[in-house]
Write a protein that holds these residues in place. Structure first.
Motif, PDB file in Angstrom:
ATOM      1  N   ALA A 125       0.841  -1.189   0.000  1.00 57.31           N
ATOM      2  CA  ALA A 125       0.000   0.000   0.000  1.00 57.31           C
ATOM      3  C   ALA A 125       0.880   1.244   0.000  1.00 57.31           C
ATOM      4  N   PRO A 126       0.464   2.321  -0.702  1.00 63.20           N
ATOM      5  CA  PRO A 126       1.333   3.496  -0.830  1.00 63.20           C
ATOM      6  C   PRO A 126       1.473   4.278   0.480  1.00 63.20           C
ATOM      7  N   HIS A 127       2.659   4.794   0.687  1.00 64.31           N
ATOM      8  CA  HIS A 127       2.882   5.752   1.778  1.00 64.31           C
ATOM      9  C   HIS A 127       2.287   7.103   1.391  1.00 64.31           C
ATOM     10  N   VAL A 128       1.617   7.743   2.332  1.00 69.04           N
ATOM     11  CA  VAL A 128       1.122   9.101   2.122  1.00 69.04           C
ATOM     12  C   VAL A 128       1.017   9.777   3.485  1.00 69.04           C
ATOM     13  N   PHE A 129       1.340  11.064   3.533  1.00 74.47           N
ATOM     14  CA  PHE A 129       1.131  11.850   4.749  1.00 74.47           C
ATOM     15  C   PHE A 129      -0.317  12.341   4.775  1.00 74.47           C
ATOM     16  N   LEU A 130      -0.955  12.214   5.932  1.00 74.18           N
ATOM     17  CA  LEU A 130      -2.342  12.638   6.104  1.00 74.18           C
ATOM     18  C   LEU A 130      -2.413  14.139   6.364  1.00 74.18           C
ATOM     19  N   ASN A 131      -3.637  14.654   6.545  1.00 73.05           N
ATOM     20  CA  ASN A 131      -3.833  16.093   6.714  1.00 73.05           C
ATOM     21  C   ASN A 131      -3.079  16.662   7.904  1.00 73.05           C
ATOM     22  N   ASP A 132      -2.906  15.864   8.958  1.00 76.48           N
ATOM     23  CA  ASP A 132      -2.210  16.357  10.148  1.00 76.48           C
ATOM     24  C   ASP A 132      -0.697  16.180  10.064  1.00 76.48           C
ATOM     25  N   GLY A 133      -0.190  15.701   8.921  1.00 83.14           N
ATOM     26  CA  GLY A 133       1.241  15.516   8.741  1.00 83.14           C
ATOM     27  C   GLY A 133       1.752  14.154   9.137  1.00 83.14           C
ATOM     28  N   SER A 134       0.928  13.317   9.730  1.00 80.70           N
ATOM     29  CA  SER A 134       1.366  11.982  10.131  1.00 80.70           C
ATOM     30  C   SER A 134       1.320  11.038   8.938  1.00 80.70           C
ATOM     31  N   ALA A 135       2.121   9.969   9.014  1.00 79.86           N
ATOM     32  CA  ALA A 135       2.162   8.981   7.937  1.00 79.86           C
ATOM     33  C   ALA A 135       1.066   7.949   8.147  1.00 79.86           C
ATOM     34  N   ILE A 136       0.383   7.601   7.065  1.00 79.68           N
ATOM     35  CA  ILE A 136      -0.697   6.619   7.186  1.00 79.68           C
ATOM     36  C   ILE A 136      -0.167   5.297   7.724  1.00 79.68           C
ATOM     37  N   PHE A 137       1.092   4.936   7.372  1.00 89.55           N
ATOM     38  CA  PHE A 137       1.670   3.690   7.874  1.00 89.55           C
ATOM     39  C   PHE A 137       1.710   3.666   9.401  1.00 89.55           C
ATOM     40  N   ASP A 138       1.956   4.809  10.012  1.00 88.30           N
ATOM     41  CA  ASP A 138       2.105   4.864  11.465  1.00 88.30           C
ATOM     42  C   ASP A 138       0.785   4.687  12.193  1.00 88.30           C
ATOM     43  N   HIS A 139      -0.316   4.657  11.462  1.00 86.49           N
ATOM     44  CA  HIS A 139      -1.634   4.429  12.074  1.00 86.49           C
ATOM     45  C   HIS A 139      -2.073   2.974  11.970  1.00 86.49           C
ATOM     46  N   TYR A 140      -1.261   2.147  11.310  1.00 86.58           N
ATOM     47  CA  TYR A 140      -1.608   0.728  11.221  1.00 86.58           C
ATOM     48  C   TYR A 140      -1.618   0.097  12.612  1.00 86.58           C
ATOM     49  N   GLY A 141      -2.411  -0.961  12.754  1.00 85.83           N
ATOM     50  CA  GLY A 141      -2.325  -1.784  13.950  1.00 85.83           C
ATOM     51  C   GLY A 141      -1.180  -2.766  13.829  1.00 85.83           C
ATOM     52  N   SER A 142      -0.928  -3.533  14.887  1.00 86.08           N
ATOM     53  CA  SER A 142       0.169  -4.502  14.838  1.00 86.08           C
ATOM     54  C   SER A 142      -0.192  -5.727  14.009  1.00 86.08           C
TER      55      SER A 142
END
Length: 608
Positions: A469-486
């Motif tokens: 899945a592509p990396h993208v920064f969200l509106n708040d500047g965080s990376a979508i990858f960093d919101h994944y669960g374990s």
């Protein structure tokens, strides 16, 4: 020994939830780390007393760094150092013929921030020597209560019984014998793998012509070493085979590695280490000596393009990873990074199986997914090497002219410059590193329309099932990858009004006790456009299992069952492990290699 049951005759019976790993190089150590991340215990058996002194790999690519980030391992090395690769006829000349100017880590990070279009990795690649990486990750494993690293224990052979695996090991220092009895064994024990031999799995492929004399040394003679400027690599042209040798800067200060290409009939023992270094640096001219403070390691190796015919046993209890199942030419930096990818893929699937929610098809998918990746990347390393060996033809008919300040010499240098600039994919082919797509435990990609193209030179952002899945920064500047669960992650792009049926997937995952995070993103229009669908199910490794516009309960059940290996995409229930199909390996040297010949040809002897 962490409370493991020891029986007579030094039999060590491991609990069913403990994995035995043969080999504690980078792949074995990372596999243990991945298993621990998911709460699974492991025992590592390593014949050496400590981690390697040999530099080997010196690039951890962007995809590996993304996986490290998921494990909390993406610690940075010095990030302000650029990484130019020079092409030179020898350091006796005032400047190199041409260069590939790679960015520093800081520059790469800025590029990632500027291009928030899905085409970039989340993490830049890092220049990390394998000697540094192994020591660092071993220290973490030593401190991990779920990992038991046993150095100085050599695996001799393995034997499958009806429901267990017996691993025969010897303590190197004392000769003491021990038998480990476990449910799972993973062979991360290198190119001459005892695990692979015990399974009698043949290698397809073979050696490249010639071999390499490696000298790893300390020197602070920067005035001479940097005669053509600071570098990461210098490749030296040669008239005979196109590439006479190379030097690698390991830390920019005092640690270096030279590779001297030699024909098979040459005797490296007649060449002093300092002489070997001088011959490399002299390129096509006379030897170029530098002051050497210390020789750290001297070794020879013969590169191979080879892949194991199978990645494990038919029982689904023994698997291979890293060099035990694939070897390649160092060009492109694919070798260890492929092994790290193996470790992550097998690690989360083993953990899912041991933790009770992975179906019998999940471990089957390891070979189905990783072997085709190895076929592509092993062959890609050969493509990169041909860029260098092409010099043998480019330098004709008068190789010596490359150093002449004449019209002929300038024209020859321009030809070499143009050739390298037109073929600059080595360490830049990001599509090869993170654009591949898996085709198992994936939901109906044939119903998704036309599949996006794959090209090794660039990553095309898509959530086509099977791909990263592509990396993208969200509106708040965080990376979508960093919101994944374990575990698994269901990403839902929502406008806050429509019900797309995401709750059905959540309910089905709960029924199978599958760890799943429902990540609902509201009004993230930019990310939604890049991710192509409002619902995307992402696996623990960041690859897409399924995507859709909406979903009903019956479909949700099938999606979860297929994604976790309980059901095939076509609807059939998975019965268990068995023989798996293999993709063909089409390297030009593609023959089956006898193990004895294979071991002798690698010549991996270390010399002080």
């Amino acid at each position: 020994m962490n409370g493991f049951k020891v029986t007579g005759d030094e039999e060590v019976v491991l609990p069913e939830d403990t994995v035995l790993i043969a080999g504690a190089g980078p792949v074995g150590l990372l596999l243990a780390t991945v298993l621990s991340h998911y709460g699974v215990k492991s025992v590592l058996l390593e014949r050496n007393m400590t981690t390697t002194r040999w530099p080997k790999m010196d690039l951890t690519n962007a995809r590996s760094m993304e996986q490290f980030r998921r494990l909390g391992l993406a610690d940075s090395v010095p990030s302000n150092i650029a990484a130019p690769v020079l092409i030179s006829s020898g350091l006796h000349q005032p400047k190199a013929i041409t260069a590939w100017n790679h960015p520093s880590v800081d520059e790469y990070r800025e590029k990632i921030k500027r291009h928030n279009d899905g085409t970039m990795p989340l993490e830049p690649w890092q220049r990390i020597s394998q000697a540094t990486f192994e020591a660092w990750i071993k220290e973490r494993c030593d401190a991990d209560p779920l990992i038991d690293p046993l150095f100085g224990w050599k695996v001799e052979s393995i034997e499958e019984t009806q429901d267990r695996v017996r691993t025969y090991a010897t303590e190197v220092a004392t000769g003491r014998k021990r038998v480990y009895i476990s449910k799972y064994v993973i062979g991360c024990d290198g190119a001459s793998s005892k695990v692979r031999r015990s399974l009698e799995i043949p290698i397809e492929g073979g050696p490249t012509p010639g071999y390499v004399l490696l000298v790893h040394f300390k020197s602070t003679d920067l005035a001479r070493l940097h005669a053509q400027g600071q570098f990461w690599h210098i490749f030296f042209t040669a008239a005979e085979n196109g590439l006479g040798g190379a030097i690698i800067a390991q830390n920019e200060v005092d640690t270096w590695t030279t590779h001297l290409a030699m024909p098979l009939d040459a005797d490296h023992t007649t060449i002093d280490s300092a002489e070997a270094v001088a011959r490399v640096l002299g390129g096509m001219g006379s030897p170029y000596p530098v002051h050497i403070d210390e020789i750290l390691v001297r070794s020879t190796f013969r590169p191979y393009l080879a892949i194991a015919r199978k990645y494990g046993s038919a029982s689904g209890r023994i698997f291979l990873a890293g060099d035990a199942c694939h070897q390649n030419i160092p060009t492109g930096g694919y070798g260890m990074n492929m092994g790290l990818g193996d470790a992550f893929d097998l690690g989360w699937k083993l953990a899912a199986t041991i933790n009770g929610f992975g179906g019998p098809g999940l471990l089957d998918s390891y070979e189905q997914e990783r072997r085709p990746v190895a076929v592509k990347l092993v062959e890609r390393s050969g493509v990169h090497m041909k860029v260098h060996t092409a010099n043998a033809e480019l330098l004709q008919p008068n190789p010596a002219a490359v150093d002449h300040d004449t019209e002929e010499g300038r024209a020859l240098r321009q030809r070499i410059h143009d050739h390298y600039q037109a073929n600059d994919g080595e360490n830049r082919d990001i599509g090869a590193e993170m654009g591949y797509r898996y085709e198992s435990v994936i939901i109906n990609p044939e119903q998704q329309g036309k599949e996006p193209e794959w090209t090794p030179s660039r990553y095309i952002p898509t959530t086509w099932p099977g791909g990263r899945a592509p990396h993208v920064f969200l509106n708040d500047g965080s990376a979508i990858f960093d919101h994944y669960g374990s575990g698994y992650t269901l990403v839902e792009f929502s406008d806050g009004r429509a019900d797309l049926g995401a709750s059905f997937i959540v309910t089905e995952a709960q029924a199978l006790k599958v760890p799943l995070k429902h990540l609902k993103l509201v009004n993230e229009d930019h990310a939604r456009k890049i991710w192509e669908r409002p619902l995307v199910l992402v696996r623990p490794d960041g690859h897409v299992s399924w995507r859709g516009e909406n979903i009903d309960q019956a479909t949700a059940r099938r999606v979860v069952e297929v994604a976790t290996g309980h059901r095939k995409a076509g609807g059939d229930v998975v019965q268990g492990s068995g023989g798996l199909p293999n993709g063909g390996f089409s390297a030009t040297i593609g023959t089956t290699v006898q193990e004895k010949e294979f071991e002798l040809a690698r010549m991996g002897d270390f010399q002080r």
